[in-house]
Write a protein that holds these residues in place. Structure first.
Motif, PDB file in Angstrom:
ATOM      1  N   GLN A 102       3.723  -0.896   8.198  1.00 19.21           N
ATOM      2  CA  GLN A 102       3.038  -0.641   6.933  1.00 19.21           C
ATOM      3  C   GLN A 102       1.745  -1.437   6.838  1.00 19.21           C
ATOM      4  O   GLN A 102       0.725  -0.916   6.385  1.00 19.21           O
ATOM      5  CB  GLN A 102       3.942  -0.972   5.754  1.00 19.21           C
ATOM      6  CG  GLN A 102       5.013   0.060   5.516  1.00 19.21           C
ATOM      7  CD  GLN A 102       5.868  -0.265   4.298  1.00 19.21           C
ATOM      8  OE1 GLN A 102       5.721  -1.311   3.682  1.00 19.21           O
ATOM      9  NE2 GLN A 102       6.760   0.638   3.955  1.00 19.21           N
ATOM     10  N   ALA A 103       1.768  -2.691   7.267  1.00 18.16           N
ATOM     11  CA  ALA A 103       0.562  -3.517   7.220  1.00 18.16           C
ATOM     12  C   ALA A 103      -0.507  -2.948   8.153  1.00 18.16           C
ATOM     13  O   ALA A 103      -1.687  -2.926   7.803  1.00 18.16           O
ATOM     14  CB  ALA A 103       0.895  -4.951   7.605  1.00 18.16           C
ATOM     15  N   THR A 104      -0.105  -2.469   9.314  1.00 16.25           N
ATOM     16  CA  THR A 104      -1.053  -1.881  10.263  1.00 16.25           C
ATOM     17  C   THR A 104      -1.673  -0.622   9.678  1.00 16.25           C
ATOM     18  O   THR A 104      -2.887  -0.419   9.763  1.00 16.25           O
ATOM     19  CB  THR A 104      -0.348  -1.558  11.590  1.00 16.25           C
ATOM     20  OG1 THR A 104       0.232  -2.760  12.104  1.00 16.25           O
ATOM     21  CG2 THR A 104      -1.311  -0.984  12.606  1.00 16.25           C
ATOM     22  N   ARG A 105      -0.855   0.217   9.072  1.00 14.74           N
ATOM     23  CA  ARG A 105      -1.378   1.446   8.454  1.00 14.74           C
ATOM     24  C   ARG A 105      -2.340   1.115   7.314  1.00 14.74           C
ATOM     25  O   ARG A 105      -3.375   1.742   7.165  1.00 14.74           O
ATOM     26  CB  ARG A 105      -0.225   2.301   7.928  1.00 14.74           C
ATOM     27  CG  ARG A 105       0.526   3.016   9.012  1.00 14.74           C
ATOM     28  CD  ARG A 105       1.572   3.923   8.431  1.00 14.74           C
ATOM     29  NE  ARG A 105       2.331   4.548   9.492  1.00 14.74           N
ATOM     30  CZ  ARG A 105       3.532   5.042   9.341  1.00 14.74           C
ATOM     31  NH1 ARG A 105       4.129   4.987   8.165  1.00 14.74           N
ATOM     32  NH2 ARG A 105       4.170   5.596  10.343  1.00 14.74           N
ATOM     33  N   LYS A 106      -1.978   0.135   6.510  1.00 14.72           N
ATOM     34  CA  LYS A 106      -2.837  -0.259   5.386  1.00 14.72           C
ATOM     35  C   LYS A 106      -4.175  -0.774   5.915  1.00 14.72           C
ATOM     36  O   LYS A 106      -5.230  -0.418   5.403  1.00 14.72           O
ATOM     37  CB  LYS A 106      -2.146  -1.336   4.546  1.00 14.72           C
ATOM     38  CG  LYS A 106      -2.939  -1.738   3.324  1.00 14.72           C
ATOM     39  CD  LYS A 106      -2.182  -2.756   2.494  1.00 14.72           C
ATOM     40  CE  LYS A 106      -3.005  -3.163   1.288  1.00 14.72           C
ATOM     41  NZ  LYS A 106      -2.338  -4.183   0.490  1.00 14.72           N
ATOM     42  N   HIS A 107      -4.127  -1.579   6.965  1.00 10.44           N
ATOM     43  CA  HIS A 107      -5.349  -2.118   7.565  1.00 10.44           C
ATOM     44  C   HIS A 107      -6.218  -0.981   8.121  1.00 10.44           C
ATOM     45  O   HIS A 107      -7.437  -0.977   7.932  1.00 10.44           O
ATOM     46  CB  HIS A 107      -4.999  -3.110   8.668  1.00 10.44           C
ATOM     47  CG  HIS A 107      -6.185  -3.712   9.341  1.00 10.44           C
ATOM     48  ND1 HIS A 107      -7.007  -4.615   8.704  1.00 10.44           N
ATOM     49  CD2 HIS A 107      -6.703  -3.532  10.584  1.00 10.44           C
ATOM     50  CE1 HIS A 107      -7.977  -4.967   9.529  1.00 10.44           C
ATOM     51  NE2 HIS A 107      -7.804  -4.321  10.681  1.00 10.44           N
ATOM     52  N   GLN A 108      -5.607  -0.003   8.767  1.00 10.54           N
ATOM     53  CA  GLN A 108      -6.355   1.135   9.307  1.00 10.54           C
ATOM     54  C   GLN A 108      -6.954   1.968   8.184  1.00 10.54           C
ATOM     55  O   GLN A 108      -8.094   2.409   8.271  1.00 10.54           O
ATOM     56  CB  GLN A 108      -5.450   2.003  10.178  1.00 10.54           C
ATOM     57  CG  GLN A 108      -5.108   1.366  11.511  1.00 10.54           C
ATOM     58  CD  GLN A 108      -4.112   2.186  12.301  1.00 10.54           C
ATOM     59  OE1 GLN A 108      -3.507   3.132  11.784  1.00 10.54           O
ATOM     60  NE2 GLN A 108      -3.923   1.812  13.562  1.00 10.54           N
ATOM     61  N   ASP A 109      -6.201   2.177   7.113  1.00 10.29           N
ATOM     62  CA  ASP A 109      -6.707   2.961   5.975  1.00 10.29           C
ATOM     63  C   ASP A 109      -7.887   2.256   5.309  1.00 10.29           C
ATOM     64  O   ASP A 109      -8.860   2.886   4.930  1.00 10.29           O
ATOM     65  CB  ASP A 109      -5.600   3.204   4.944  1.00 10.29           C
ATOM     66  CG  ASP A 109      -4.558   4.190   5.447  1.00 10.29           C
ATOM     67  OD1 ASP A 109      -4.822   4.879   6.454  1.00 10.29           O
ATOM     68  OD2 ASP A 109      -3.476   4.262   4.831  1.00 10.29           O
ATOM     69  N   GLU A 110      -7.804   0.938   5.166  1.00  7.02           N
ATOM     70  CA  GLU A 110      -8.910   0.186   4.568  1.00  7.02           C
ATOM     71  C   GLU A 110     -10.142   0.262   5.453  1.00  7.02           C
ATOM     72  O   GLU A 110     -11.264   0.341   4.961  1.00  7.02           O
ATOM     73  CB  GLU A 110      -8.502  -1.273   4.354  1.00  7.02           C
ATOM     74  CG  GLU A 110      -7.526  -1.460   3.226  1.00  7.02           C
ATOM     75  CD  GLU A 110      -7.010  -2.890   3.126  1.00  7.02           C
ATOM     76  OE1 GLU A 110      -7.360  -3.718   3.992  1.00  7.02           O
ATOM     77  OE2 GLU A 110      -6.262  -3.165   2.184  1.00  7.02           O
ATOM     78  N   GLY A 111      -9.949   0.242   6.748  1.00  6.11           N
ATOM     79  CA  GLY A 111     -11.069   0.341   7.686  1.00  6.11           C
ATOM     80  C   GLY A 111     -11.766   1.688   7.592  1.00  6.11           C
ATOM     81  O   GLY A 111     -12.985   1.781   7.688  1.00  6.11           O
TER      82      GLY A 111
END
Length: 80
Positions: free
Chosen positions: A59-68
């Motif tokens: 979830q943290a990885t997905r959130k980081h990718q979405d923010e990017g």
């Protein structure tokens, strides 16, 4: 049949792994200690914790990718 004996309160009945027949585990000499049950619970809890940690990382990885992807536009488009 073994399940029926358990329902009737006869809790020491089980299946002989060699013959497949229902036997009284007290007579057969097989007992499951509380330590085995406790270790089973500990193992299950640890497995659940690992899965939850992996889920948090995903979830943290997905959130980081979405923010990017939704971040500020590239510098060459800002000069416009």
């Amino acid at each position: 049949m073994g399940q029926a004996k358990h329902v009737n309160g006869e809790h020491s009945w089980g299946i002989n792994g060699d013959t497949g027949k229902i036997v009284d585990m007290k007579e057969y000499g097989l007992y499951e200690s509380a330590s085995v049950k406790i270790q089973t619970f500990k193992t299950a809890i640890e497995a659940a914790r690992v899965l939850l940690r992996v889920d948090d990382v995903v979830q943290a990885t997905r959130k980081h990718q979405d923010e990017g992807q939704q971040g500020p536009p590239p510098e060459d488009q800002m000069e416009g």
